[in-house]
Write an enzyme that holds these catalytic residues in place. Structure first.
Site, PDB file in Angstrom:
ATOM      1  N   GLU A  81      -0.414   7.904   1.479  1.00  0.00           N
ATOM      2  CA  GLU A  81      -1.149   7.848   2.497  1.00  0.00           C
ATOM      3  C   GLU A  81      -0.764   8.169   3.999  1.00  0.00           C
ATOM      4  OE1 GLU A  81      -0.372   3.567   1.161  1.00  0.00           O
ATOM      5  OE2 GLU A  81      -0.488   5.498   0.342  1.00  0.00           O
TER       6      GLU A  81
ATOM      7  N   CYS B 186       2.516   2.325  -5.231  1.00  0.00           N
ATOM      8  CA  CYS B 186       3.455   1.539  -5.205  1.00  0.00           C
ATOM      9  C   CYS B 186       3.224   0.337  -6.172  1.00  0.00           C
ATOM     10  CB  CYS B 186       3.315   0.793  -3.670  1.00  0.00           C
ATOM     11  SG  CYS B 186       5.037  -0.107  -3.379  1.00  0.00           S
TER      12      CYS B 186
ATOM     13  N   HIS C 174       4.316   5.682  -0.849  1.00  0.00           N
ATOM     14  CA  HIS C 174       3.009   5.731  -0.021  1.00  0.00           C
ATOM     15  C   HIS C 174       2.671   7.068   0.330  1.00  0.00           C
ATOM     16  CE1 HIS C 174       2.290   1.280  -0.228  1.00  0.00           C
ATOM     17  NE2 HIS C 174       4.013   1.224  -0.345  1.00  0.00           N
TER      18      HIS C 174
END
Length: 589
Positions: free
Chosen positions: A528, A399, A526
């Site tokens: 994750e 990001c 993102h």
């Protein structure tokens, strides 16, 4: 539908989220379909405007919901996909009731906490519990509900009252209450103290809820005498007092609960239709936990961010790194570096802190710059990115990390000394990162580009595409207001910074890769948020492979040594497509 309510006592942050996730995990391993709801008693509508120091990271769901980080635990443990309505806040409840009142739905009645607010809570829970969280669209059988905060908090009173009524509405055989409490062990005496738990349970029972299981958080296993004392004073059998002591890995918690007969208790108490087959899913968790404890080789990642004083600020990032490190049989060491400490101003004011930060960075095997907001520390992040680029250190920017990698390249390779993001320097002559046209600057909450979006790969030979299993596109979760300026794209590509992933319309730059560098990757999304313990996120997996010196051999072997395994064949997690039969990861050496 069976409902399991998890409440907490004595202190907040006691581990209710992990325990709720673990209960869901062992029930799912029995063949049941499980969903989860997190209740947060604060008045905010959602977690989107919180500082990470308040409640930890903001977790983003497929539908763009900005929610509490506990929903991240539910998704990772249960391998499910939740929606924004799985996170219920006081703000959402009051907003829905006030909207109904304005529309005249209450027909002139006085709108009160009881019954209107409490009824709205019960209706929300019953409605959301039926929403499928698996891709097959089948309705769940069990709903685990975690009530945030501690029993006795003034803001959680309407929720406690709602569940007091709820237990009679759905009948006793369909509702169960687990109370998580603290059993402190003062170092002066070394004795386990039960009084806080007694007081907490007494308060809960005084409010009309009687716990079926008392889960005691403690540093060492509960002594039998302590268990019997809690049983006697808290109106439960000794078998209903469960010890949840500190363990080496959170993945051991489901195994710890199962070993104390929690499944058997639920089967009789809630009359659950449990299959008697071997619990393959828990076997995987045991293998994973055992492997985690046996790791010998280390790999270190420098996490250069703004909120490094609280690790929960980067909870999903740390988990994604852990999943990937486990997949390559390495023990992870995260070096937290406050990005402001890398800046020249710190050298003048606190030289020791400055040199310590640079020492940490230079000693790391790889560099990660995660997302963030605001100008503080951005120059330090740019310094770290430049160091990783010039020293050929493995780098992943997520990001804001990707956006700053573009700024750094523009300044030091393209020669645009004032290149910056308009978020930090609105008057820059080289605005390489700009605000998205649809963003409404007047309002902060829920106005970003949020949720699951598709990224199309533009290059056939990019490293990141190979890590994803050589697919044409991926669906990942986003949370940003600014984007790389597409008009300047060709300047970067001429000098070797390739934009290998774009959005469906080709207007948004999603993935960058630097030529002639082992692993220098930036992603606007993102990844994750969709990493799973047995299915690591590919960008993070690539970073760990590169940091351990194994990326090239992995790619040369056709990426067939992917650590992907699934809890269910229906998972849509972000990971390569090649599957292996069980958890025994092949050697990558």
């Amino acid at each position: 539908m069976k409902y399991i309510l998890v409440t907490g006592g004595v202190i907040s942050g006691i581990g209710k989220g992990i325990i709720a996730s673990s209960i869901g995990t062992i029930l799912k391993s029995c063949g049941l379909r499980v969903t989860a709801i997190k209740i947060d008693p604060y008045i905010n509508i959602d977690a989107g405007t919180f500082s990470p120091y308040e409640h930890g990271e903001v977790f983003v769901l497929d539908d763009g919901g900005e929610v509490d980080l506990d929903l991240g635990n539910y998704e990772r443990f249960l391998d499910i996909r939740l929606t924004r309505d799985n996170n219920l806040t006081t703000g959402k409840i009051y907003q829905s009731v006030i909207n109904k009142e304005r529309k005249g739905d209450y027909l002139g009645k006085t709108v009160q906490v009881v019954p209107h607010i409490t009824d709205a809570i019960q209706e929300w829970v019953m409605r959301q519990a039926k929403v499928s969280v698996d891709e097959d669209g089948v309705e769940p059988q069990v709903c685990v509900i975690e009530l945030g905060g501690t029993v006795g908090d003034i803001e959680s009173m309407p929720f406690i009252e709602a569940f007091r009524q709820f237990q009679f509405k759905v009948k006793r055989e369909n509702f169960c209450n687990i109370h998580v409490s603290l059993v402190p062990q003062p170092s002066t005496t070394g004795e386990q103290k039960t009084k806080p738990t007694q007081n907490s349970v007494r308060e809960l029972r005084g409010l009309g809820l009687s716990p079926d299981l008392i889960m005691c958080r403690c540093s060492t296993p509960l002594e039998t005498a302590v268990k019997e004392k809690i049983s006697m004073f808290c109106h439960v059998e000794p078998t209903q007092v469960i010890c949840v002591h500190d363990v080496s890995s959170i993945y051991r918690v489901p195994l710890l609960l199962e070993s104390q007969g929690v499944v058997g208790y639920f089967c009789t108490r809630l009359d659950l239709p449990v299959e008697t087959r071997a619990r393959k899913m828990l076997t995987k968790w045991k293998e994973m936990s055992d492997r985690s404890d046996r790791l010998l080789e280390h790999v270190s990642i420098a996490l250069v961010g703004k909120y490094t004083k609280l690790s929960d600020s980067y909870a999903s990032v740390i988990k994604a790194l852990e999943h990937s490190a486990l997949a390559i049989n390495h023990k992870l060491e995260v070096k937290y570096i406050d990005s402001a400490d890398l800046e020249a101003a710190t050298l003048q004011e606190e030289p020791v802190k400055y040199h310590d930060a640079w020492h940490k960075l230079c000693g790391a095997d790889g560099v990660l710059v995660p997302g963030g907001f605001g100008v503080r520390g951005t120059e330090g992040k740019i310094h770290a990115i430049r160091w990783a680029r010039e020293k050929k250190k493995p780098f992943l920017g997520v990001c804001l990390g990707m956006q700053l990698a573009v700024c750094e390249f523009a300044r030091n390779v393209l020669g645009w000394a004032d290149a910056n993001s308009t978020e930090f320097e609105p008057e820059s002559k080289h605005p390489v990162v700009i605000e998205m046209p649809e963003h409404n600057p007047e309002q902060m909450g829920g106005t970003m580009r949020l949720g699951k979006r598709r990224t199309i790969f533009k290059s056939n030979n990019s490293v990141i595409r190979k890590l994803y299993g050589d697919v044409e596109f991926v669906d990942e979760r986003h949370r940003h207001r600014f984007e790389v300026n597409p008009d300047l794209k060709h300047h970067f590509e001429e000098k070797g910074l390739q934009f290998v992933g774009e959005d469906v319309d080709g207007e948004r730059m999603e993935v960058i890769e630097l030529e002639d560098h082992g692993y220098f990757v930036g992603v606007q999304y993102h990844p994750e948020f969709t990493s799973r313990p047995i299915k690591p996120s590919p960008p993070y997996f690539g970073l760990l492979l590169a940091a351990a010196g194994k990326l090239q051999s992995y790619l040369l072997k056709g990426c067939r040594l992917s650590p992907r395994d699934t809890y269910s064949d229906r998972s849509g997690g972000s990971s390569p497509d090649s599957e292996i039969a069980d958890l025994k990861y092949p050697s990558l050496s």
